[in-house]
Design a protein around this motif. Sequence first.
Motif, PDB file in Angstrom:
ATOM      1  N   PRO A  33      44.846  27.599  35.111  1.00  9.27           N
ATOM      2  CA  PRO A  33      44.659  28.869  34.393  1.00  9.27           C
ATOM      3  C   PRO A  33      43.464  28.834  33.439  1.00  9.27           C
ATOM      4  CG  PRO A  33      46.972  28.248  34.395  1.00  9.27           C
ATOM      5  CD  PRO A  33      46.210  27.080  34.954  1.00  9.27           C
ATOM      6  N   GLU A  34      43.300  27.716  32.761  1.00 10.32           N
ATOM      7  CA  GLU A  34      42.240  27.576  31.762  1.00 10.32           C
ATOM      8  C   GLU A  34      40.851  27.746  32.368  1.00 10.32           C
ATOM      9  OE1 GLU A  34      43.106  24.306  28.785  1.00 10.32           O
ATOM     10  OE2 GLU A  34      41.761  23.360  30.204  1.00 10.32           O
ATOM     11  N   LEU A  35      40.681  27.240  33.591  1.00  2.00           N
ATOM     12  CA  LEU A  35      39.385  27.313  34.258  1.00  2.00           C
ATOM     13  C   LEU A  35      39.179  28.646  34.983  1.00  2.00           C
ATOM     14  CD1 LEU A  35      39.373  23.703  35.702  1.00  2.00           C
ATOM     15  CD2 LEU A  35      37.574  24.634  34.235  1.00  2.00           C
ATOM     16  N   GLY A  36      40.222  29.468  35.018  1.00  3.77           N
ATOM     17  CA  GLY A  36      40.109  30.725  35.760  1.00  3.77           C
ATOM     18  C   GLY A  36      40.285  30.529  37.255  1.00  3.77           C
ATOM     19  N   TYR A  78      44.779  40.398  33.223  1.00  2.13           N
ATOM     20  CA  TYR A  78      43.366  40.622  33.573  1.00  2.13           C
ATOM     21  C   TYR A  78      42.452  40.119  32.452  1.00  2.13           C
ATOM     22  CZ  TYR A  78      45.985  44.089  36.340  1.00  2.13           C
ATOM     23  OH  TYR A  78      46.919  44.714  37.125  1.00  2.13           O
ATOM     24  N   GLU A  79      42.865  40.401  31.218  1.00  3.23           N
ATOM     25  CA  GLU A  79      42.052  39.991  30.072  1.00  3.23           C
ATOM     26  C   GLU A  79      41.955  38.466  29.972  1.00  3.23           C
ATOM     27  OE1 GLU A  79      40.304  41.800  28.001  1.00  3.23           O
ATOM     28  OE2 GLU A  79      40.912  43.682  28.945  1.00  3.23           O
ATOM     29  N   TYR A  80      43.066  37.811  30.264  1.00  2.00           N
ATOM     30  CA  TYR A  80      43.094  36.350  30.129  1.00  2.00           C
ATOM     31  C   TYR A  80      42.116  35.697  31.110  1.00  2.00           C
ATOM     32  CZ  TYR A  80      44.886  31.567  29.807  1.00  2.00           C
ATOM     33  OH  TYR A  80      44.989  30.217  29.618  1.00  2.00           O
ATOM     34  N   TYR A  93      35.786  29.923  36.544  1.00  3.12           N
ATOM     35  CA  TYR A  93      35.848  30.264  37.964  1.00  3.12           C
ATOM     36  C   TYR A  93      36.284  31.701  38.214  1.00  3.12           C
ATOM     37  CZ  TYR A  93      35.074  25.389  39.178  1.00  3.12           C
ATOM     38  OH  TYR A  93      34.522  24.146  39.330  1.00  3.12           O
ATOM     39  N   ALA A  94      36.338  32.499  37.178  1.00  2.56           N
ATOM     40  CA  ALA A  94      36.754  33.897  37.347  1.00  2.56           C
ATOM     41  C   ALA A  94      35.617  34.713  37.929  1.00  2.56           C
ATOM     42  CB  ALA A  94      37.169  34.463  35.999  1.00  2.56           C
ATOM     43  N   PRO A  95      35.938  35.749  38.687  1.00  2.01           N
ATOM     44  CA  PRO A  95      34.867  36.631  39.171  1.00  2.01           C
ATOM     45  C   PRO A  95      34.168  37.290  37.976  1.00  2.01           C
ATOM     46  CG  PRO A  95      37.055  37.417  39.869  1.00  2.01           C
ATOM     47  CD  PRO A  95      37.272  36.152  39.135  1.00  2.01           C
ATOM     48  N   GLN A  96      32.861  37.480  38.132  1.00  8.54           N
ATOM     49  CA  GLN A  96      32.065  38.012  37.016  1.00  8.54           C
ATOM     50  C   GLN A  96      31.510  39.398  37.368  1.00  8.54           C
ATOM     51  OE1 GLN A  96      31.765  35.780  34.350  1.00  8.54           O
ATOM     52  NE2 GLN A  96      32.853  34.238  35.556  1.00  8.54           N
ATOM     53  N   GLY A  97      31.234  40.187  36.347  1.00  3.33           N
ATOM     54  CA  GLY A  97      30.536  41.472  36.516  1.00  3.33           C
ATOM     55  C   GLY A  97      31.243  42.414  37.476  1.00  3.33           C
ATOM     56  N   GLU A  98      30.497  42.901  38.480  1.00  7.65           N
ATOM     57  CA  GLU A  98      31.075  43.845  39.447  1.00  7.65           C
ATOM     58  C   GLU A  98      32.189  43.198  40.254  1.00  7.65           C
ATOM     59  OE1 GLU A  98      28.334  45.721  42.063  1.00  7.65           O
ATOM     60  OE2 GLU A  98      27.046  46.399  40.410  1.00  7.65           O
ATOM     61  N   SER A  99      32.024  41.897  40.492  1.00  8.88           N
ATOM     62  CA  SER A  99      33.058  41.154  41.206  1.00  8.88           C
ATOM     63  C   SER A  99      34.379  41.225  40.449  1.00  8.88           C
ATOM     64  CB  SER A  99      32.660  39.684  41.334  1.00  8.88           C
ATOM     65  OG  SER A  99      32.052  39.454  42.563  1.00  8.88           O
TER      66      SER A  99
END
Lengths: 210, 466
Positions: B113-116, B240-242, B248-254
Motif C-alpha cells: 500500500p505504501e508504494l502505491g 482514491y486519495e490514499y 507506483y500509482a497512476p499519475q495525471g490523466e492515468s
Amino acid sequence: MQEQQISIQDIEGRGIPLRGNDIDTDQIIPARFMKRVTFDGLGEFAFYDHRYDDEGKPTKPHPLNDRRFKDGSILIVNSNFGCGSSREHAPQALARYGVRAIIGESFAEIFAGNCTAMGIPAISLPHHDIEEIMQTVEHDPATPITTHISDQVVSVGEHRYHFDLSPAYRNALLTGAWDSTSLMLANLEEIKATAARLPYISSFESVEVS
Amino acid sequence: MAENLFNKVWDLHKVKRLESGQDQLFIGLHLIHEVTSPQAFDMLRERGLKVLYPDRTFATVDHIVPTASQERPFGDQLAEEMMQALERNTAEHGIEFFGLHTEHQGIVHIIGPELGLTQPGMTIACGDSHTSTHGAFGSIGFGIGTSQIRDVLATQCMAISRPKVRKIDVSGSLSRGVYAKDIILKIIASLGVHGGIGYAYEYAGEAVRALSMEERMTICNMSIEGGARVGYVSPDQTSYEYVKGRRYAPQGESYDRAVEYWKSIASPEDAEYDDVFELDAGQLEPMVTWGINPGQAIGISEPTPRIASVDRGHREVAEKAYAHMGFNEGEPMQGKPIDIAFLGSCTNARISDLREAARYLQGKRVASSVKAFVVPGSRQVAKQAEAEGLPQIFADAGFEWRGAGCSMCLAMNPDKLEGRQLCASSSNRNFIGRQGSPTGRTVLMSPAMVAAAAVTGKIVDIREHL
C-alpha cells in the motif's frame, strides 16, 4: 514436468486419529522450523512442540508419538484443521511424515488449497462419521482404511462413508490433471487476453516515479 | 440485482474455468518474501519454467530479519541463507526487490500500500495469510501456499473456487479508546474462527466508511483469523486519495482513468450478498483475547467465559486455552500482569498506530517489570515517525525502538518470548507457541491498549487512562 502425470486414485493405509478443533499451522509446524530454503526433512518436525519434551525426546502424548499409529498414513481430524498461517510447510511436513490423505470435519481454506495443489486429498465428512472413524481406529489401529476417489467413498473396516468432491476435482485427481501449473499454462493465450482487458494494465499502467 | 465488488473483480480477472472445477484467476499483483518463495523458485527450475510477468511481482524481506541490528551477514546463518536465496532468485528472474539495501524494505503488507502497488480493483496474491490486508483498497487479496506461488510465478494466475460473499455491516461510530482492532476482534469473536470459511468478507457501513485507510487495513488484515481468506472494503474517496501520488500509482490523466475504473468496481448500495452480519460500533469496548485463538476475545469489562456457557464444539479448545494461559473462567482480564509489550506487525505497525501509542506514552514510563519494544512496519513508517519525533517519545518512555520487520509476531527472528512470559501484543495471532516460546502467552489488543499495559505493567482499560 512429471507431476502432471500422477493420478491419485485409491489411497490405502491405516489411520492416525488426531483430535481437536481449530488446530492451526503454527501447531503443525512451528515457525522456527521454516528457516530453510527447501521442504526437505520437515517431516520430523511435524507437531514438534506437541511431541517433543525439553530434552528433544518424543515423549509427549500425541498420536504421532503413539506406537499404535506409527504406520498410519491417513490423518483423521476434526473441524477447521490447518487454520492460521498460509505456510505450505504444514501440509509438506505432514506429507513428508507419511500422510497421503486427510479426512476431517472441515479444513481452513488456504490449507485445503495447499493440499489440493500438492495432490493430497482433503476429504470432508460430517462430525458423527469422523467420531465413528476415530473411535474405530483408536479401538483397532490396524483397521484398513481406503479412500476411493472414483466412487467417493471412504471404507473403514466394514464401514463405508460417502463424501462429496466436485466432479471436476474428482476427475482431476483421477486423471492427474490436479497439477495447476500445467493446467493453467496451457491457457497462455487466454492469460494474455485477460491481462489485455484489465484497465490497470491496458489503460492506466502504473508508472514508477522516482 | 446489482453485483458486489467481489464478483465484479472476480469476473474481470477470470481467465477460464479449469478441468479441476476451479476458476483460473489472473493475479494483478504478486508480492513475495523470503520464507515461502524459495521452494517455489526451485519448483520453477525443476520444470524449466520462467516467471511469466516478472514486472508484476515485487519482493521484500520481513519475516526473518533481525530488528535490533540489520547488518549483513545476519548472525543467524539460516536466516542469512534465506536472504541470499531471495536475492539470487529476484536477480535471476528480474524481479524488483525492496531489500535491506533500499529505503522501502518492510513488512510485505505494509509496503504494498505504501508504494502505491496496492490499488482498488486488483487481484493480489502473496504467500502469506495476511494478504487479506490489501482488501482495504477494494482489491481482492489472497494468501497462498508455496505451490500456488509457483503457479503465480509461472502463469500469473491461481486456481481457486469462487467463495460466497458476506457483508459485515458496521453501523454507528466508535467511542473514544475503541479502535479498528476492536471491531475486527469483535467480528471474529462473534462469527468464530471458522465462521468465514467459504466466504469473502465485505466490511461496510458508516463505521467502516469513517475509518482511515490504515484502520481499514487493520480490519481486513485479520479476516483470515475469522476463517475468511479474503476481506475487503469497497473503495471510496478515502481510498482514491490514499493511492494518489504514491510511487507506483497512476499519475495525471492515468490517475483520472484509474479513479473511473475504481468507481466502476465499487459495490453499489443495492448490491447482493450471500449473507449479512450486522454490528453496532457504538456498543463496542476495547477487546482483549483470553485464550489461544483470536476468536477467544472479550470486551475489557467482561469476565472470561464460563466453560459451561461455551458452545459444545468449542469447549475443548476453551479448556485447552485456560490450561495454557493459566487463567480461570469467570475472572476479569484487567489487572493481569504482563512481562512484554510488543507494538508491531502487519496488523498494527503503521504510522497511525505508532502515533496513537506515542500520544498516550508522552511523559509516561514503562513499568519496571515490563520489557517494551516498538517495531515499525516498514522503513518508510520509521522515517515518518522520525520526522515526527516519535522514536524519542518511545525511548523516553522506556520502549526500545527497532528496525522494520515481522519481529515477535511470529518469532522467526531473534525477537521471542521466553518461558511462560505474558505478552500484550498488537499482532494478530495468540496461537500457542506463536511468539517463539512453546509455553509463552499472548494477549491481543489495540496499540493504545499495549502502550497502557506497558506503563501500568498490567492489562487495563485504555478508556480509564486517556
